[in-house]
Design a protein around this motif. Structure first.
Motif, PDB file in Angstrom:
ATOM      1  N   THR A 207       0.827  -1.207   0.000  1.00  0.00           N
ATOM      2  CA  THR A 207       0.000   0.000   0.000  1.00  0.00           C
ATOM      3  C   THR A 207       0.868   1.266   0.000  1.00  0.00           C
ATOM      4  OG1 THR A 207      -0.155  -0.308   2.404  1.00  0.00           O
ATOM      5  CG2 THR A 207      -2.037  -1.006   1.070  1.00  0.00           C
ATOM      6  N   LYS A 208       1.381   1.556  -1.163  1.00  0.00           N
ATOM      7  CA  LYS A 208       2.205   2.738  -1.388  1.00  0.00           C
ATOM      8  C   LYS A 208       2.391   2.893  -2.894  1.00  0.00           C
ATOM      9  CE  LYS A 208       6.368  -0.040  -1.050  1.00  0.00           C
ATOM     10  NZ  LYS A 208       6.464  -0.175  -2.497  1.00  0.00           N
TER      11      LYS A 208
ATOM     12  N   THR B  71       9.269  -3.277   6.627  1.00  0.00           N
ATOM     13  CA  THR B  71       8.257  -2.692   5.755  1.00  0.00           C
ATOM     14  C   THR B  71       7.854  -3.677   4.660  1.00  0.00           C
ATOM     15  OG1 THR B  71      10.043  -1.627   4.494  1.00  0.00           O
ATOM     16  CG2 THR B  71       8.928  -0.310   6.168  1.00  0.00           C
TER      17      THR B  71
ATOM     18  N   ALA C  95       7.995   4.351  -3.786  1.00  0.00           N
ATOM     19  CA  ALA C  95       7.901   5.449  -2.827  1.00  0.00           C
ATOM     20  C   ALA C  95       8.823   5.264  -1.620  1.00  0.00           C
ATOM     21  CB  ALA C  95       6.453   5.611  -2.356  1.00  0.00           C
ATOM     22  N   LEU C  96       9.192   4.048  -1.323  1.00  0.00           N
ATOM     23  CA  LEU C  96      10.136   3.814  -0.229  1.00  0.00           C
ATOM     24  C   LEU C  96      11.581   3.727  -0.721  1.00  0.00           C
ATOM     25  CD1 LEU C  96       8.289   1.374   2.206  1.00  0.00           C
ATOM     26  CD2 LEU C  96       8.895   3.766   2.574  1.00  0.00           C
TER      27      LEU C  96
ATOM     28  N   MET D  90       3.921  -4.621   5.872  1.00  0.00           N
ATOM     29  CA  MET D  90       2.937  -3.719   5.281  1.00  0.00           C
ATOM     30  C   MET D  90       1.786  -4.499   4.652  1.00  0.00           C
ATOM     31  SD  MET D  90       5.101  -0.643   3.432  1.00  0.00           S
ATOM     32  CE  MET D  90       3.598   0.047   2.728  1.00  0.00           C
TER      33      MET D  90
END
Length: 350
Positions: free
Chosen positions: A28-29, A333, A33-34, A337
């Motif tokens: 969920t990103k 993560t 993005a990380l 996640m």
């Protein structure tokens, strides 16, 4: 004795990496993005052969040894400090000791030969080769047999780590004069002048750095033409602890145990290992960019992108231990996640 140096390296699991990347795409990103946390998780997946990597069990080892070249005053500290710092590691007072303890990392110290006495301790592996290496401005730092013993000590440390179920290995070092040895070794392997590679080490003033540079130039003039082979370069210009780290890097790659590489001295040792077996590079992750000026040249030669740039130049494995939380967060993560499906979150529009 050293036939093992040429044993094949393990191959990272491309299938596990692909499955991990596919899982990353469902989290969920927004994609990417990380940033590097995502690619680190995928890289760890390839190393561990699973799409859900973890780093619960990490092993660190500090290799300690003295250097004959220290007689030329190339360090701001006396040679007795090497043995004194071994005691400090074992009593828990060194930076690496604190960083390891705070993160639940088992820390081992391997004594390969110090001028000062080292008392027995449960955390000490006592394998002295000699009180110190020879002064490499006049002769080779060590014999072939001494080099091979040091390489084997690094391999043995990795074996002990693997036997405990370690998922990553960190190699640190301690030895007054060892930035001089690392700069000389790097100069021989990279064919770069000492002026490009010599730094303050333990905190030399500009005059001290210039003197240290001249000492390294003398060593390179004597040995440089004979250092086309990385093992010979280690023998002539390395230290017992530097050779041990090179052996550990080779053993990590052969075992399939990732190596989190520390700073300037450790990277010089890893370069020697990679020159012997290029596939060693596939098992290395570089923790930080040292403040030592020669480190950038080594990182460039190894096509390495370090995780941190904090101006560190302590050694001991301290930079690698400082970077470790980032890797654990990458695993967390990646593994914890929610996916778009499980969280019932709508994905982006086509």
């Amino acid at each position: 004795m050293n036939d093992w140096l040429h044993a094949p390296c393990a191959v990272p699991d491309a299938g596990a990496a692909a499955r991990a990347a596919a899982h990353q795409a469902r989290l969920t990103k927004p994609a990417g993005a990380l940033g590097r946390l995502e690619s680190l998780a995928v890289q760890l997946a390839a190393w561990q052969g699973t799409d859900r990597p973890s780093l619960q069990h990490v092993r660190a080892c500090v290799f300690a040894a003295d250097h004959g070249v220290a007689a030329h005053g190339v360090s701001a500290y006396p040679q007795a400090v090497t043995a004194q710092m071994v005691a400090n590691f074992l009593s828990g007072g060194a930076a690496a000791s604190v960083l390891a303890r705070e993160q639940g990392v088992a820390l081992e110290v391997v004594n390969l030969g110090t001028v000062g006495p080292v008392a027995e301790h449960p955390g000490l592996v006592n394998r002295p080769i000699a009180a110190m290496t020879h002064d490499f401005t006049t002769t080779a730092a060590m014999s072939g047999a001494q080099r091979d013993t040091a390489l084997q000590a690094g391999r043995d440390a990795v074996r002990r780590a693997a036997d405990t179920g370690a998922q990553m290995f960190i190699a640190g070092e301690m030895g007054i004069g060892n930035t001089t040895a690392a700069a000389a070794l790097a100069g021989a392997l990279l064919r770069l002048p000492a002026t490009r590679l010599t730094g303050p080490g333990t905190g030399l003033a500009p005059d001290g750095i210039r003197h240290k540079t001249r000492i390294i130039e003398r060593a390179l003039a004597l040995h440089g033409a004979h250092c086309t082979d990385p093992l010979e370069a280690l023998r002539r210009l390395g230290g017992f602890e530097i050779a041990a780290i090179a052996g550990a890097a080779l053993a990590c790659a052969q075992t399939g145990l990732p190596l989190l590489v520390d700073g300037f001295i450790t990277t010089a040792a890893v370069l020697a290992a990679c020159r012997l077996q290029p596939a060693v590079r596939d098992w290395c992750l570089f923790a930080h960019a040292s403040a030592e000026p020669g480190h950038q040249a080594l990182l460039q030669a190894l096509d390495a992108e370090p995780l941190l740039a904090l101006g560190l130049r302590l050694g001991e494995g301290s930079g690698a231990l400082t970077a470790l939380p980032l890797l654990r967060l990458a695993c967390a993560t990646h593994g914890a996640m929610a996916t778009f499906e499980s969280a019932k979150v709508r994905e982006r529009l086509p």
